[in-house]
Design a protein around this motif. Structure first.
Motif, PDB file in Angstrom:
ATOM      1  N   ASP A  13       0.815  -1.216   0.000  1.00 15.08           N
ATOM      2  CA  ASP A  13       0.000   0.000   0.000  1.00 15.08           C
ATOM      3  C   ASP A  13       0.847   1.264   0.000  1.00 15.08           C
ATOM      4  O   ASP A  13       0.432   2.304   0.499  1.00 15.08           O
ATOM      5  N   ARG A 133      -3.463  -5.385   6.642  1.00 14.11           N
ATOM      6  CA  ARG A 133      -4.040  -4.326   7.465  1.00 14.11           C
ATOM      7  C   ARG A 133      -3.892  -2.978   6.782  1.00 14.11           C
ATOM      8  O   ARG A 133      -2.965  -2.776   6.009  1.00 14.11           O
ATOM      9  N   PRO A 134      -4.798  -2.028   7.044  1.00 14.26           N
ATOM     10  CA  PRO A 134      -4.613  -0.681   6.493  1.00 14.26           C
ATOM     11  C   PRO A 134      -3.292  -0.105   6.982  1.00 14.26           C
ATOM     12  O   PRO A 134      -2.979  -0.155   8.172  1.00 14.26           O
ATOM     13  N   ARG A 135      -2.519   0.430   6.075  1.00 11.23           N
ATOM     14  CA  ARG A 135      -1.197   0.931   6.419  1.00 11.23           C
ATOM     15  C   ARG A 135      -1.094   2.444   6.299  1.00 11.23           C
ATOM     16  O   ARG A 135      -0.119   3.029   6.745  1.00 11.23           O
ATOM     17  N   ARG A 136      -2.076   3.043   5.662  1.00 10.00           N
ATOM     18  CA  ARG A 136      -2.066   4.500   5.535  1.00 10.00           C
ATOM     19  C   ARG A 136      -2.971   5.144   6.585  1.00 10.00           C
ATOM     20  O   ARG A 136      -2.688   6.205   7.095  1.00 10.00           O
ATOM     21  N   GLY A 139      -9.006   1.567   9.623  1.00 16.14           N
ATOM     22  CA  GLY A 139     -10.171   1.125   8.883  1.00 16.14           C
ATOM     23  C   GLY A 139     -11.428   1.862   9.306  1.00 16.14           C
ATOM     24  O   GLY A 139     -11.422   2.670  10.250  1.00 16.14           O
TER      25      GLY A 139
END
Length: 294
Positions: A13, A133-136, A139
């Protein structure tokens, strides 16, 4: 940019630790060359990213976490609460937090424009789980939980309404959120309504309830005419936005619509997004005066 490096960053990401890239097979020489050429950014020591990240994301990663709460709402397609603070979610025992704009400076804990939330569910770690997992930014679920808990109720409602409307949150989703939020936030969840078409409508609805006024939202008052609110059965209240009335044609059409509403015998009041958010005493005072006059 080296294909392996480009592909590895894409899978992660656009944000990755040095060790993650090395384990993916990226050579230290290729990594250094890409950084020197400006093809990738070194956001903080040992953390690299692709250029062009949203500014809030880059600043949050530089601090040592991910964009969170009110700061992440826009990237998740939610209504954005006003406010200058940068909200960053970090691990519970995070150390070495850095200034969001200067990676070589420690984060000043007294800064009021950086809100650190020690609630990130897992660390960077090694292995594949992290990549999923969201990295920026956090969620949707975490963003709602953080925002509702840390915003004034009316702003929390506006964010929640936009999530129900745009992401299809179900009653079961709201019950689950209720279990994760303190009791003081439950009245926000109880008032969720997907019919609100803007943040100012959600905030207006909150204010009308708090003022004890009877009203109907998204009410048809004439042949093909639907208004934002009909208060006390006789006062039409409209929340207007420059975004949707910027052109002359749109402005003229809306004026004709308001004239048609007035011909039905209703009193018509219009308030801008700014007035609803920042001049509420004037707004509610005007509505109350109109209701009293009948």
């Amino acid at each position: 940019m080296d294909d392996l490096l480009s592909g590895s960053l894409a899978r992660l990401d656009g944000v990755a630790r040095h060790g993650e890239l090395v384990r993916a097979g990226v050579g230290r020489r290729e990594l250094s060359a890409a950084w020197q050429e400006g093809e990738i950014l070194r956001v903080r020591h040992g953390v690299y990213a692709v250029p062009g990240l949203p500014a809030g994301v880059e600043r949050a990663v530089r601090v040592g976490g991910v964009l969170a709460g009110p700061s992440a709402c826009g990237l998740l397609g939610l209504w954005e609460p006003p406010g200058p603070a940068l909200h960053v979610s970090v691990e519970q025992h995070a150390r070495a937090l850095r200034d969001p704009d200067h990676a070589n400076r420690p984060l000043d804990p007294a800064r009021e424009d950086v809100v650190v939330l020690y609630d990130r569910e897992a660390g960077w770690g090694a292995g594949g789980a992290l990549s999923r997992r969201p990295r920026r930014h956090v969620g949707l679920r975490a963003c709602l939980r953080q925002t509702i808990a840390r915003s004034e109720p009316r702003a929390g409602l506006a964010v929640l309404d936009s999530a129900v409307r745009g992401h299809g949150l179900t009653p079961a989703d709201l019950l689950s959120l209720r279990a994760e939020l303190p009791a003081r936030c439950h009245r926000v969840l109880d008032r969720a309504d997907p019919s609100a078409e803007s943040g100012s409508e959600s905030i207006m609805r909150w204010g009308l309830v708090e003022a004890g006024l009877s009203f109907e939202a998204q009410k048809w008052v004439g042949d093909g005419i639907r208004v934002d609110f009909l208060v006390a059965g006789r006062v039409v209240v409209e929340c207007v936005s420059h975004e949707f009335h910027a052109g002359r044609r749109e402005y003229e059409r809306d004026r004709a619509r308001i004239a048609a509403v007035a011909r039905t015998g209703h009193t018509v009041l219009e308030f801008t997004h700014h007035q609803v958010l920042d001049e509420w005493p004037m707004v509610i005072g005007t509505i109350l005066a109109a209701v009293v006059r009948g």
